[in-house]
Design a protein around this motif. Sequence first.
Motif, PDB file in Angstrom:
ATOM      1  N   ILE A  62       0.653  -1.450  -0.272  1.00 40.99           N
ATOM      2  CA  ILE A  62      -0.284  -0.127   0.199  1.00 40.99           C
ATOM      3  C   ILE A  62       1.013   1.303  -0.040  1.00 40.99           C
ATOM      4  N   HIS A  90      -0.379  -1.785   7.623  1.00 40.47           N
ATOM      5  CA  HIS A  90      -1.107  -3.165   6.469  1.00 40.47           C
ATOM      6  C   HIS A  90      -0.394  -4.389   6.940  1.00 40.47           C
ATOM      7  N   ARG A  91      -1.551  -5.288   7.131  1.00 41.80           N
ATOM      8  CA  ARG A  91      -1.041  -6.484   7.836  1.00 41.80           C
ATOM      9  C   ARG A  91      -1.042  -7.302   5.818  1.00 41.80           C
ATOM     10  N   CYS A  96      -6.197  -8.766   6.909  1.00 41.37           N
ATOM     11  CA  CYS A  96      -6.406  -6.802   7.272  1.00 41.37           C
ATOM     12  C   CYS A  96      -7.151  -6.195   7.535  1.00 41.37           C
ATOM     13  N   CYS A  98      -6.725  -2.115   7.917  1.00 40.31           N
ATOM     14  CA  CYS A  98      -6.133  -1.936   7.989  1.00 40.31           C
ATOM     15  C   CYS A  98      -7.190  -0.919   7.380  1.00 40.31           C
ATOM     16  N   CYS A 101      -7.444  -1.514   3.917  1.00 37.57           N
ATOM     17  CA  CYS A 101      -8.009  -2.718   3.513  1.00 37.57           C
ATOM     18  C   CYS A 101      -9.624  -2.874   3.877  1.00 37.57           C
TER      19      CYS A 101
HETATM   20 ZN   LIG Z   1      -3.906  -3.470   5.284  1.00 32.76          ZN
END
Ligand SMILES: [Zn+2]
Length: 383
Positions: A62, A90-91, A96, A98, A101
């Motif tokens: 991202i 972000h994972r 995720c 975040c 996402c």
């Molecule tokens: Zn994310």
Amino acid sequence: MKFQIDPRVAHLTAAQLTALTGRYHAGERAIDLVTEYQVRCAPNQLYRLLPPTVLRDRQCDICGAPLIQVRRSRPDATGPGNIVCSVCAHRADGPCGCAVCKRDRSEQRQREVMRCRAEQEAYCCARWSYAERVRAPDDLTFAEAVALLSVVRCGGWRANETVGAVGYSAVPLAPAGELGMQLLTSLIRAGVIAPDPDSPMEAFTASDDDLPAFPYVTYWRILTPSPTALVRRIEHLAEPGEWPQTWRDELGDMQLALALAECREFADYCLLERGLPEAPEVASEALFQNLLRDFSVAQCFRIIWAGAHATSDFLVRKRANRRHAANYFIGACQRWADRARTEAWTIKPGFRNNNYRRSQLSHVLYDVFLGIGEKGFIEPLGV
Ligand SMILES: [Zn+2]
Ligand SMILES: [Zn+2]
């Protein structure tokens, strides 16, 4: 979420911290390490204070920042830690939450909903005509006018002058049985209403007659330019003295259809309550037709109740086969009625069953159109 050096390890130099991290992951006892390095934390919490591994060769999808691997207590104890962005949260290695996402997922859901809507719209347009016609109230047959008003009162108006689902009404559209479906079908066939493509999705699944699969959760469009105005005009025309002749001619049929459905509903209830089999359809239809020639629906209820009572008596006394019970019920009601006629008994009217509310159809027919209310139930139809 840039990694912040925890104050509890801030007294260590970068070299000491690296050494501590290395020794911890090499498997040295945490209790020894916190003592040696004077870290003020519980030994089993030490891993939380150690800096994460920066994965220099991997970047966030991202924002492009380097990814880090979050520490777990020991790498071999619970598997490797999550891989997350060192900047934007972000994972990278799993589900995720975040902001980016989350937005992506909600956009995807929205696209899915739009796709279903479009599909439903196409499905509806292929199956039903939505051609609107300017209509005067007396363009409708009496049955259609009564049915339309009942549907509107059950479903209620929604935005855009569409009508809600009749199945969510506290007052049932019609007595239990097929009459409700027949009313909806006749309105659809006459092109007066059509299923609203904006109905809940569960309304439509494959079915091959005129009705949607689940008509009781379907919303309806009334196919005329101003539905509320049409309904108001029907209500006005319904007032006594205003009726077109065609409506007068049809009245008896509508009354009879409702009365038969009410008798059938009540008979099913009385028989079921006593654990008796359902009355055969053709025979009971003929019986109710016969009874309704002279007796009101309320009197029929009394006869039906007595017939069901006599039938369960008969079953107990004669230990008869259950199959005989259904026929016995028909015969018992008929004998009762015949004797009442020949001996000129007065049959006291029965009551409505508390388990089945008076239907919207009855309200519309007897309150709105005939203005006689429950007299429609208590007095013979004269049809
Ligand atoms: Zn994310
Ligand atoms: Zn990022």
